[in-house]
Design a protein around this motif. Structure first.
Motif, PDB file in Angstrom:
ATOM      1  N   VAL A   7       3.838   5.594  -1.828  1.00 53.39           N
ATOM      2  CA  VAL A   7       4.835   4.521  -1.931  1.00 53.39           C
ATOM      3  C   VAL A   7       4.176   3.387  -2.706  1.00 53.39           C
ATOM      4  N   GLU A   8       4.500   3.312  -3.973  1.00 50.53           N
ATOM      5  CA  GLU A   8       3.815   2.380  -4.871  1.00 50.53           C
ATOM      6  C   GLU A   8       4.709   2.093  -6.076  1.00 50.53           C
ATOM      7  N   ASP A   9       4.910   0.811  -6.364  1.00 51.40           N
ATOM      8  CA  ASP A   9       5.806   0.450  -7.468  1.00 51.40           C
ATOM      9  C   ASP A   9       5.079   0.317  -8.800  1.00 51.40           C
ATOM     10  N   GLU A  10       3.739   0.233  -8.764  1.00 50.84           N
ATOM     11  CA  GLU A  10       3.007   0.150 -10.030  1.00 50.84           C
ATOM     12  C   GLU A  10       2.869   1.556 -10.594  1.00 50.84           C
ATOM     13  N   ARG A  11       3.605   1.809 -11.645  1.00 45.60           N
ATOM     14  CA  ARG A  11       3.767   3.153 -12.157  1.00 45.60           C
ATOM     15  C   ARG A  11       2.442   3.825 -12.518  1.00 45.60           C
ATOM     16  N   LEU A  53       0.532   4.075   1.382  1.00 46.65           N
ATOM     17  CA  LEU A  53       1.552   3.027   1.409  1.00 46.65           C
ATOM     18  C   LEU A  53       0.989   1.711   0.888  1.00 46.65           C
ATOM     19  N   ASP A  54       1.526   1.264  -0.247  1.00 44.38           N
ATOM     20  CA  ASP A  54       1.109  -0.032  -0.765  1.00 44.38           C
ATOM     21  C   ASP A  54       1.772  -1.146   0.049  1.00 44.38           C
ATOM     22  N   VAL A  55       1.049  -2.241   0.247  1.00 48.33           N
ATOM     23  CA  VAL A  55       1.636  -3.370   0.979  1.00 48.33           C
ATOM     24  C   VAL A  55       2.647  -4.107   0.106  1.00 48.33           C
ATOM     25  N   MET A  56       2.244  -4.388  -1.148  1.00 46.27           N
ATOM     26  CA  MET A  56       3.086  -5.191  -2.027  1.00 46.27           C
ATOM     27  C   MET A  56       4.114  -4.313  -2.723  1.00 46.27           C
ATOM     28  N   LEU A  57       5.339  -4.397  -2.266  1.00 44.27           N
ATOM     29  CA  LEU A  57       6.424  -3.577  -2.813  1.00 44.27           C
ATOM     30  C   LEU A  57       7.640  -4.465  -3.046  1.00 44.27           C
TER      31      LEU A  57
HETATM   32 CA    CA Z   1       2.625  -2.680  -5.448  1.00 46.16          CA
END
Ligand code: CA
Length: 254
Positions: A7-11, A53-57
């Motif tokens: 789960v990470e938004d940085e591609r 799981l990334d914290v910053m999402l």
């Molecule tokens: Ca992130």
């Protein structure tokens, strides 16, 4: 084959993780935000063996995702990715139910080692036969890693606490804190000592974060959490675990 959900938004980071985890033989899925992670896990809770799981999402953060999963009874291992130099994030992550953490940026080899460690622990606890009911105190094998006190069993292999018919799943960190307290039973241990030895944090962290864990553990092990008889507060110091001598059997090997 174990299935890992990233789960990470940085591609670029998500792609790099996927590539390396797949090279290590894992099935990997990637979602970019917390809502998607929760959707995925609520529709098919057993399809995932571990979450990175990334914290910053965007949207709900990693803390909320972990907390929501645990509240819903999902105890899939969570490796949380936290910001560097934010020990309070680490504590918050554990409080929300993470099992381990890595500060960003991290070495891939370290991440792979942590993932392997969490999955091994998970597999092992799944393989261990369930022991329900009365004979626990007398017949546990020599390898059983559990602690029995006051009619309750802390099962470190299966990561659960049993009290009668009640089975409470424990996160790795909850189990580690319980183990530390049990191993030092009878002696006061300071919050700072716990932070250093259980969490591995040496920085100047707000040690009160531990108190939230203690509140939770008391709900698990105390008949009346507001009037603890085992997990006592030592004013100005920290905590002391007390075993009722007449009904104890110590089988913890540390
Ligand atoms: Ca992130």
């Amino acid at each position: 084959m174990s299935h890992i959900l990233i789960v990470e938004d940085e591609r670029h980071l998500a792609d790099g993780l996927r590539f390396n985890l797949e090279a290590d033989g894992y099935d990997v899925s990637v979602v970019e935000d917390g809502e998607a992670a929760l959707d995925r896990l609520s529709s098919d809770p057993h399809s995932v063996d571990l979450i990175v799981l990334d914290v910053m999402l965007p949207g709900i953060d990693g803390f909320a995702v972990a907390s929501e999963l645990r509240r819903g009874g999902n105890y899939v291992p969570i490796l949380m990715l936290t910001a560097r130099n934010r020990p309070e994030d680490v504590l918050r992550g554990f409080e929300m139910g993470a099992d381990d953490y890595l500060p960003k940026p991290f070495e891939l080899s370290i991440l792979l080692a942590r993932v392997n460690g969490l999955l091994r622990r998970r597999d092992w606890s799944r393989r261990a036969p369930a022991t329900h009911g009365g004979s626990v105190t007398g017949s546990s094998g020599p390898a059983a890693d559990r602690f029995v006190f006051a009619g309750k069993v802390i099962d470190f292999d299966r990561l659960e606490l049993r009290a009668g018919d009640r089975h409470v799943p424990l996160t790795l960190m909850e189990a580690s804190l319980l183990r530390y307290l049990v191993v030092h039973a009878g002696k006061p241990v300071s919050r700072k000592t716990i932070l250093e030895n259980v969490w591995g944090l040496h920085e100047d962290t707000d040690t009160r974060a531990i108190d939230n864990f203690i509140v939770r553990l008391r709900r698990y092990i105390e008949d009346k959490p507001a009037e603890p008889k085992h997990l006592l507060t030592v004013r100005g110091v920290g905590y002391r675990f007390v075993v009722e001598a007449e009904v104890t059997k110590k089988t913890v090997s540390s």
